[in-house]
Design an enzyme around this catalytic site. Structure first.
Site, short mmCIF file in Angstrom:
data_model
loop_
_atom_site.label_atom_id
_atom_site.label_comp_id
_atom_site.label_asym_id
_atom_site.label_seq_id
_atom_site.Cartn_x
_atom_site.Cartn_y
_atom_site.Cartn_z
N SER A 202 9.07 9.90 40.29
CA SER A 202 10.23 9.70 41.14
C SER A 202 10.65 11.00 41.83
CB SER A 202 11.37 9.10 40.30
OG SER A 202 12.40 8.62 41.13
N ASP B 270 2.20 19.06 50.24
CA ASP B 270 2.01 18.83 51.67
C ASP B 270 2.14 20.10 52.49
OD1 ASP B 270 1.48 16.19 51.26
OD2 ASP B 270 3.19 15.42 52.41
N LYS C 156 5.95 6.64 41.05
CA LYS C 156 7.15 5.84 41.37
C LYS C 156 7.69 6.31 42.71
CE LYS C 156 11.71 4.38 39.89
NZ LYS C 156 12.39 4.75 41.14
#
Length: 416
Positions: free
Chosen positions: A318, A329, A343
């Site tokens: 999460s 990224d 999640k």
């Protein structure tokens, strides 16, 4: 339609129409919305043939079933059935008892064994065992004498004190696991084993008062490398991380290890603010709602400016995946460890109170994407450097192979 049947229809309609978790960690009071929801649903649902069929089924059961069945039981079952039809373990209805347990789980202080559980298919599955908790430090009754203690992310809980929890709503199962400190709970657990049949383990765990810190550890693990271990994300986390990073820099840290293993997540806003301390200005997470509506949360900081390794595993979920995904990224750090939990959804909690007490429904209202628009839901993040294994002692370089590998990697980057 008779008066009694009309009453039954209205009661069932109100409960069924309540369909409409916890990264936002925000509970929305919907007394007005509740009325609007009923009105919107009434015209759509009241004349639907399947709804009439539901009323027929309830009527036949009430009239002819071999034993008398309380109407509350049937209607609560109808509500559970509506949400189970979504096949989404994070969309859940809480009756008064379950909601009380749910509120306890949000406080960060409760009495139990110190694990976060979720639902995968029909199973109650360990998502995160909190470090130092009874659930993380107790050996199984049938211990092999070699494996580290404790429950692990991915363990399936089959029984709690002899009661099967397979197919049981996760909050109901969690309420069975919790209990007064000093008492014990016996768990039957199925542990997946790669390339072999699952291992069945039996745990007898003594419950304790559980207090979950945000910053579990912030130390220098070498003269040049600082180590920061986060266990969850709360509104206090960004400030605590800022202070910890400053303290580590003041102690001479020229590189940082951020440990997000077994971190179940928490507050969305907190995760964005924490990510802002590690990545350059720009998107941290995209939140997509129904109809394609998108909201982007961005970092405003200038990043860490130091070599960074982020430790992840199957308990990284999460909000912690938001932070790890943004770092990956942007190339701001190296993810090391094991595949994360996956999640990638956002939940909102809607509450109300009526004659039966307080209740709530936790609804998946959005999904999130990483800055490069990757969806990690049910997939997780793949680390840049895969190092398998459960550490004997998380945070101890001598007994934690993933931490040890992270130190080696950063020492190579820092050079002589």
């Amino acid at each position: 339609m008779t008066v009694s049947r009309a009453r039954l229809a209205l009661g069932a309609l109100i409960l069924v129409a309540a369909t409409a978790v916890l990264t936002y960690a925000a509970t929305v009071n919907v007394y007005v919305q509740r009325l609007e929801t009923r009105l919107d649903a009434f015209g759509e649902v009241a004349d639907h043939p399947v709804f009439r069929r539901l009323l027929d089924v309830i009527g036949y059961v009430r009239r002819f079933y071999v034993e008398e069945v309380p109407l509350d039981q049937l209607l609560e079952g109808a509500v559970d059935g509506v949400l189970q039809s979504l096949d989404d373990p994070y969309t859940v209805y809480y009756d008064a008892e379950a909601y009380e347990s749910f509120e306890i789980s949000l406080t960060g202080e409760y009495e139990g064994i110190g694990v976060v559980v979720t639902t995968v298919d029909e199973y109650v599955v360990v998502q995160t065992p909190f470090p130092g908790s009874p659930g993380a430090t107790t050996y199984p009754d049938n211990h092999d004498g070699v494996s580290p203690p404790g429950l692990r992310a991915g363990d399936r809980i089959l029984e709690v004190d002899g009661v099967s929890v397979v197919g049981m709503p996760v909050e109901r199962a969690a309420s069975l696991i919790r209990g007064p400190r000093g008492t014990t709970v016996r768990l039957t657990v199925e542990r997946p084993v790669e390339g072999a049949p699952p291992q069945v383990l039996y745990f007898t765990i003594r419950r304790q008062s559980i207090e979950i810190p945000t910053v579990q550890q912030a130390d220098m693990v070498t003269p040049r490398i600082g180590y920061l271990w986060l266990t969850q994300f709360t509104p206090d986390t960004p400030g605590q991380v800022r202070e910890a990073l400053k303290r580590l820099r003041d102690q001479g840290a020229r590189a940082i290890i951020l440990d997000l293993r077994n971190n179940p997540g928490g507050d969305l806003s907190a995760s964005v603010q924490v990510a802002s301390q590690f990545v350059p200005a720009g998107p941290v997470v995209h939140v997509e709602r129904r109809g394609g509506e998108r909201e982007t949360y961005s970092a405003r900081g200038g990043g860490l400016g130091l070599p960074l390794v982020v430790l992840v595993n199957g308990g990284t979920a999460s909000a912690s995946e938001i932070v790890a995904g943004a770092i990956q990224d942007y190339g701001s750090g190296t993810l090391l460890g094991e595949q994360t939990f996956g999640k990638g959804s956002v939940q909102t909690v809607y509450t109300w109170e009526d004659r039966q007490g307080r209740a709530a429904v936790k609804v998946t209202t959005a999904r999130y994407l990483t800055p490069k628009e990757r969806s990690i839901h049910a997939v997780g993040l793949t680390p840049d450097v895969e190092v398998p294994g459960t550490p004997e002692q998380q945070g101890d370089p001598q007994r934690d192979p993933q931490l040890r590998r992270a130190i080696e990697l950063l020492e190579q980057r820092l050079g002589g």
